[in-house]
Design an enzyme around this catalytic site. Structure first.
Site, PDB file in Angstrom:
ATOM      1  N   TYR A 189      66.257 -13.765  22.361  1.00  0.00           N
ATOM      2  CA  TYR A 189      66.881 -12.693  21.593  1.00  0.00           C
ATOM      3  C   TYR A 189      66.991 -11.414  22.420  1.00  0.00           C
ATOM      4  CZ  TYR A 189      67.860  -9.506  17.714  1.00  0.00           C
ATOM      5  OH  TYR A 189      68.436  -8.566  16.891  1.00  0.00           O
TER       6      TYR A 189
ATOM      7  N   LYS B 102      70.474  -9.530  23.599  1.00  0.00           N
ATOM      8  CA  LYS B 102      70.841  -8.171  23.203  1.00  0.00           C
ATOM      9  C   LYS B 102      70.957  -7.236  24.403  1.00  0.00           C
ATOM     10  CE  LYS B 102      71.449  -9.016  18.912  1.00  0.00           C
ATOM     11  NZ  LYS B 102      72.820  -8.976  18.370  1.00  0.00           N
TER      12      LYS B 102
END
Length: 246
Positions: A155, A159
């Site tokens: 994740y 990002k």
């Protein structure tokens, strides 16, 4: 009516931030193409928008499928004749798994949704932006866009990647009237954050979770002419979550 007569595609539009953004764009006069995998919620959101005398359609799409993304773009063009705003908001989390714990197949799935889908959507939409003389892209980031900790290995990587992608798009296409920025929400009340411990809220200066409508208002700003001199920015709305954290 900051978005009067503009056409916006909302990927990840059937819940949470995407739903709030779709409704906020419609309230500002945009014609909205809501996309997602949940047909029931998608049709509900479109009904809500139409009940407010605004215009919207739902297109069912799985952003891991290139053909589905293309179908959304094609439907927007055949229905409305133009595309002015692309909101890349589809995303999944990795349960805070580190690189050893994380399964390779889930890593691939997360990257397909969080990184590859915005690339494919942008690749398909930008030629239309160029032809019509401009457009706006909003890529959704996170606190994990600028620091480790608010997610696991995949994740946080995704990002960080989306910010770099936004910067490069702005660098490559800003001179052609295409505005690209990253919107980075903090801890927001959405299905994605449901069940996360309340003690985290005590560490946020604002002392609360954010509301999807607050993020949607920022998305309106980034989509509108009010932000036309912003390019490649990472705009945080996190209640001060990242302040003082290492």
């Amino acid at each position: 009516m900051k978005l009067q007569d503009r056409v916006a595609i909302i990927f990840g539009g059937t819940s949470g931030l995407g739903e709030a953004t779709a409704k906020a764009f419609a309230n500002e006069g945009a014609k909205v193409v809501v996309t997602g995998r949940d047909e029931e919620d998608g049709n509900r959101i479109v009904k809500d928008i139409k009940d407010s005398n605004q215009d919207a359609i739902f297109v069912k799409a799985d952003v891991t499928e290139k053909s589905d993304i293309q179908a959304v773009v094609d439907k927007a063009l055949t229905t409305y004749g133009q595309i002015d705003i692309l909101y890349n908001g589809a995303g999944i989390h990795d349960a805070y798994d580190n690189a050893v714990e994380l399964e390779e197949d889930f890593y691939d799935k997360l990257m397909a949704i969080n990184v590859k889908a915005p690339y494919l959507a942008s690749k398909m939409v930008i030629p239309h932006f160029i032809k019509q003389g401009g457009g706006a892209i909003i890529n959704v980031g996170s606190q994990a866009t600028q620091m480790a900790g608010p997610g696991g290995s995949a994740y946080v990587t995704s990002k960080h990647a989306i910010l770099g992608f936004s910067k490069q798009l702005a660098f490559d296409f800003g001179s052609q009237g295409i505005k690209v920025n990253t919107l980075s929400p903090g801890f927001i009340e959405t299905p994605m954050t449901e069940g996360i411990e309340d003690e985290r809220l005590a560490r946020i200066p604002a002392q609360r979770a954010g509301k999807p409508e607050e993020i949607a208002a920022l998305a309106v700003f980034l989509a509108s002419d009010d932000s036309n001199y912003m390019q490649g920015a990472n705009v945080l709305m996190d209640g001060g979550w990242v302040l003082g954290r290492k």
